[in-house]
Design a protein around this motif. Sequence first.
Motif, PDB file in Angstrom:
ATOM      1  N   GLN A  50       1.146   5.484   1.272  1.00  0.00           N
ATOM      2  CA  GLN A  50       0.478   6.402   2.044  1.00  0.00           C
ATOM      3  C   GLN A  50       1.259   7.575   1.457  1.00  0.00           C
ATOM      4  OE1 GLN A  50       0.300   6.591   5.919  1.00  0.00           O
ATOM      5  NE2 GLN A  50      -1.339   7.140   6.085  1.00  0.00           N
ATOM      6  N   ALA A  86       2.500   0.550   5.110  1.00  0.00           N
ATOM      7  CA  ALA A  86       2.122   0.900   3.882  1.00  0.00           C
ATOM      8  C   ALA A  86       3.888   1.876   3.494  1.00  0.00           C
ATOM      9  CB  ALA A  86       1.606   2.461   3.366  1.00  0.00           C
ATOM     10  N   LYS A  89       0.975  -1.092   0.178  1.00  0.00           N
ATOM     11  CA  LYS A  89      -0.188  -0.387  -0.104  1.00  0.00           C
ATOM     12  C   LYS A  89       0.474   1.041   0.090  1.00  0.00           C
ATOM     13  CE  LYS A  89      -3.814   2.033   2.686  1.00  0.00           C
ATOM     14  NZ  LYS A  89      -4.673   2.924   1.228  1.00  0.00           N
ATOM     15  N   PHE A 121      -1.334   1.747  -8.299  1.00  0.00           N
ATOM     16  CA  PHE A 121      -1.897   2.189  -6.957  1.00  0.00           C
ATOM     17  C   PHE A 121      -2.624   2.387  -7.067  1.00  0.00           C
ATOM     18  CE2 PHE A 121       2.224   0.139  -5.993  1.00  0.00           C
ATOM     19  CZ  PHE A 121       1.917  -0.295  -4.652  1.00  0.00           C
ATOM     20  N   ASP A 174      -5.255   7.553  -3.449  1.00  0.00           N
ATOM     21  CA  ASP A 174      -5.928   8.243  -2.587  1.00  0.00           C
ATOM     22  C   ASP A 174      -7.171   8.640  -2.121  1.00  0.00           C
ATOM     23  OD1 ASP A 174      -4.027   9.293  -2.013  1.00  0.00           O
ATOM     24  OD2 ASP A 174      -3.231   7.767   0.107  1.00  0.00           O
TER      25      ASP A 174
END
Length: 223
Positions: free
Chosen positions: A46, A59, A44, A204, A207
């Motif tokens: 961030q 992350a 992940k 990815f 976000d």
Amino acid sequence: MGTLKPHHRKNTLSQYNLLDYDATRTAGKYNIPTLEPVDHVPTKLQGFNYVLNKPNYSAGVHFFLDDYQFERVWKRPDFYIDKLADFDCVLTPDFSLYTDMPLAMQVWNVYRSRLIGQMMQNWGYTVIPTVSWSLKESYEFCFDGIPTKSIVAVSTIGIKKSKDRIKVWQDGMDAMIDKLKPKKILVYGGHIDYDYKGIEVYYFANDTTERMDKWEAEGQALE
């Protein structure tokens, strides 16, 4: 031409992070700091803007944000690099290379990204190079300092807004792959129609977009 007094020289070196610059570890015409190869894929990513208030240490940290949100890393590198110690990995800062930006500014932003990355590697962090480019003139320096046959990260944020942007992105990917021959590519921000020529690609999601979609879905559920 006069010389700087000792205290002025120290302040100047500190202001431009020249105390961390190692002339023996550079590449290319513009002495871009070099990075060591890595082979690591985070589960992940961030954004750096959440490092201090909502950290997810499992992350990797990315800088695919507006520059003002991480310019402070350049101004206070020791302070902010220390805050990244417990994360899974860190991508190098994505200082912008706009197509209408003077080449001198583009070189400066590539230099800053690599130097911060090199500093983070000096601290023992797993550092994944972020690669960006503008027009073909930037190819002379924008890939310098990044190891070949390693892993790199790129962004597709804002690319789909026009055919011209997509073409610039695709041309830059061609040039990057030709020069760096990366083993793996992390793509942040969504799919773009492109043939990665057999390279392992890991996508990815943005976000920010994910949060907006979540808020919209929650709002519809309440209606």
